[in-house]
Design a protein around this motif. Structure first.
Motif, PDB file in Angstrom:
ATOM      1  N   ASP A 263      -3.319 -18.627  -9.186  1.00 58.43           N
ATOM      2  CA  ASP A 263      -3.462 -19.376  -7.937  1.00 58.43           C
ATOM      3  C   ASP A 263      -4.173 -18.561  -6.854  1.00 58.43           C
ATOM      4  OD1 ASP A 263      -2.162 -21.391  -9.260  1.00 58.43           O
ATOM      5  OD2 ASP A 263      -0.234 -21.118  -8.230  1.00 58.43           O
ATOM      6  N   GLN A 266      -7.819 -18.538  -7.834  1.00 59.85           N
ATOM      7  CA  GLN A 266      -8.359 -19.880  -7.642  1.00 59.85           C
ATOM      8  C   GLN A 266      -8.638 -20.161  -6.172  1.00 59.85           C
ATOM      9  OE1 GLN A 266      -9.043 -22.756 -10.090  1.00 59.85           O
ATOM     10  NE2 GLN A 266     -10.249 -22.780  -8.205  1.00 59.85           N
ATOM     11  N   LYS A 267      -7.776 -19.707  -5.288  1.00 61.41           N
ATOM     12  CA  LYS A 267      -7.985 -19.936  -3.855  1.00 61.41           C
ATOM     13  C   LYS A 267      -9.292 -19.292  -3.385  1.00 61.41           C
ATOM     14  CE  LYS A 267      -5.829 -19.476   0.703  1.00 61.41           C
ATOM     15  NZ  LYS A 267      -7.093 -19.037   1.340  1.00 61.41           N
ATOM     16  N   HIS A 268      -9.530 -18.078  -3.818  1.00 61.70           N
ATOM     17  CA  HIS A 268     -10.774 -17.403  -3.445  1.00 61.70           C
ATOM     18  C   HIS A 268     -11.992 -18.130  -4.026  1.00 61.70           C
ATOM     19  CE1 HIS A 268      -9.285 -13.857  -1.353  1.00 61.70           C
ATOM     20  NE2 HIS A 268      -8.343 -13.707  -2.282  1.00 61.70           N
ATOM     21  N   THR A 270     -12.167 -21.331  -4.720  1.00 64.01           N
ATOM     22  CA  THR A 270     -12.311 -22.567  -3.954  1.00 64.01           C
ATOM     23  C   THR A 270     -13.003 -22.306  -2.617  1.00 64.01           C
ATOM     24  OG1 THR A 270     -10.314 -23.476  -4.984  1.00 64.01           O
ATOM     25  CG2 THR A 270     -11.058 -24.511  -2.936  1.00 64.01           C
ATOM     26  N   ASP A 271     -12.777 -21.106  -2.067  1.00 62.88           N
ATOM     27  CA  ASP A 271     -13.430 -20.727  -0.815  1.00 62.88           C
ATOM     28  C   ASP A 271     -14.881 -20.300  -1.020  1.00 62.88           C
ATOM     29  OD1 ASP A 271     -11.119 -21.266   0.561  1.00 62.88           O
ATOM     30  OD2 ASP A 271     -10.424 -19.183   0.611  1.00 62.88           O
ATOM     31  N   TYR A 304     -10.720 -15.086 -13.239  1.00 62.40           N
ATOM     32  CA  TYR A 304     -11.942 -15.731 -12.744  1.00 62.40           C
ATOM     33  C   TYR A 304     -12.695 -16.395 -13.898  1.00 62.40           C
ATOM     34  CZ  TYR A 304     -16.532 -16.146 -10.454  1.00 62.40           C
ATOM     35  OH  TYR A 304     -17.738 -16.608  -9.940  1.00 62.40           O
TER      36      TYR A 304
END
Length: 309
Positions: A263, A266-268, A270-271, A304
């Motif tokens: 998670d 994934q957040k990075h 998504t950014d 990643y």
């Protein structure tokens, strides 16, 4: 009676002082023929009810022993083959009938050839034989390609999904878990004994190796762990591919950790951050105590790449 042995894996030098006559120096015929003592790199952990875990360099080994013979899970590096056989010989004089490879990596399949010389049949998922017999792209290889191993190491009996072995009065389920540590992994469930060997889908206390080049995926590894969690109870003994014996609580903790890793990466993503930018952000800095064979940067890279697929 069933014995399960889980295996993980110095030559003695005798220095004589003072002069010797030629007669003293020459070994007796029996001595010259004697085999060199086997080094002890591997320790045996008794799991009870005739099951054991062998620990030492390389992956943990599982061996089940009974009236039908010996069933082995994984066999470490090639250099430990004779010692593995010797350690099993300390437990039983029954022959090794089967060796199950949980995946194709050399620290779990390296002694296959030696095991075959005892008359054992080496079993594995179909993809393991493919990975061992055909070249494929690998970022971990200096040449960028993983080369085939010697045919003597290849499994001789393969399966596509799930197979059940009825051995020594026990039900042994060999279950393929797709796209997890690799694309050829199996977990092994001794149903009545309440023991599960997870191979490298479970690294206890350290970052796991997700071999994306070999079809592995972090989400698949999480799914494999959740599958095992659904099969076990508070009394189940869980054998990881690397690390000490575990149970349900340790597996639950591992699942939570892997999900946190996924998670965060994934957040990075998504950014809109690149892999280099994510590595530089150090999203796993608070997990540095899990650095082992795989370090933080390697874990971020595997997550990643998994999430790209």
């Amino acid at each position: 009676m069933l014995k399960s042995v889980l295996l993980s894996v110095s030559v003695l030098a005798l220095i004589a002082c003072g002069a010797q006559s030629s007669a003293d120096a020459a070994p007796a015929p029996e001595q010259s023929k004697a085999a060199a003592p086997v080094e002890k790199n591997i320790t045996i952990k008794d799991l009870g009810n005739d099951f054991y875990m062998l620990l030492g360099p390389g992956g943990n080994i599982g061996v089940s022993v009974g009236e039908d013979g010996v069933y082995v899970i994984d066999d470490k590096f090639a250099r430990f083959g004779e010692e593995i056989i010797a350690r099993i010989g300390e437990i039983t004089d029954q022959p090794i009938k089967y060796v199950l490879n949980t995946h194709h990596h050399g620290d779990h399949t390296g002694a296959n050839a030696v095991m075959k010389t005892t008359g054992a049949t080496v079993m594995a998922h179909d993809n393991i034989r493919v990975r061992m017999s055909e070249p494929y792209k690998s970022s971990r290889s200096e040449t960028g390609m993983s080369q085939p191993t010697d045919p003597s190491l290849w499994p001789t009996l393969t399966f596509s999904d799930t197979t059940t072995l009825h051995f020594n009065g026990h039900t042994v389920k060999q279950i393929h878990v797709p796209s997890s540590h690799t694309d050829g992994d199996s977990i092994v469930h001794f149903v009545e004994a309440n023991i599960v060997h997870m191979g490298d889908n479970f690294f206890l206390g350290m970052f796991p190796f997700v071999d994306v080049d070999s079809g592995g995926n972090l989400n698949g590894m999480i799914a494999a762990q959740e599958k095992v969690l659904s099969m076990i109870n508070a009394d189940t003994q869980v054998i990881p591919g690397h690390g000490p014996l575990a149970g349900r609580a340790e597996l639950e903790s591992s699942i939570a950790t892997l999900k946190t890793i996924r998670d965060r990466v994934q957040k990075h993503m998504t950014d809109g951050k690149t892999l280099d930018e994510i590595i530089a952000a150090k999203p796993l800095a608070d997990m540095s105590d899990m650095n082992g064979f795989i370090k933080e940067d390697g874990m971020v890279t595997a997550a990643y790449r998994s999430l790209q697929n």
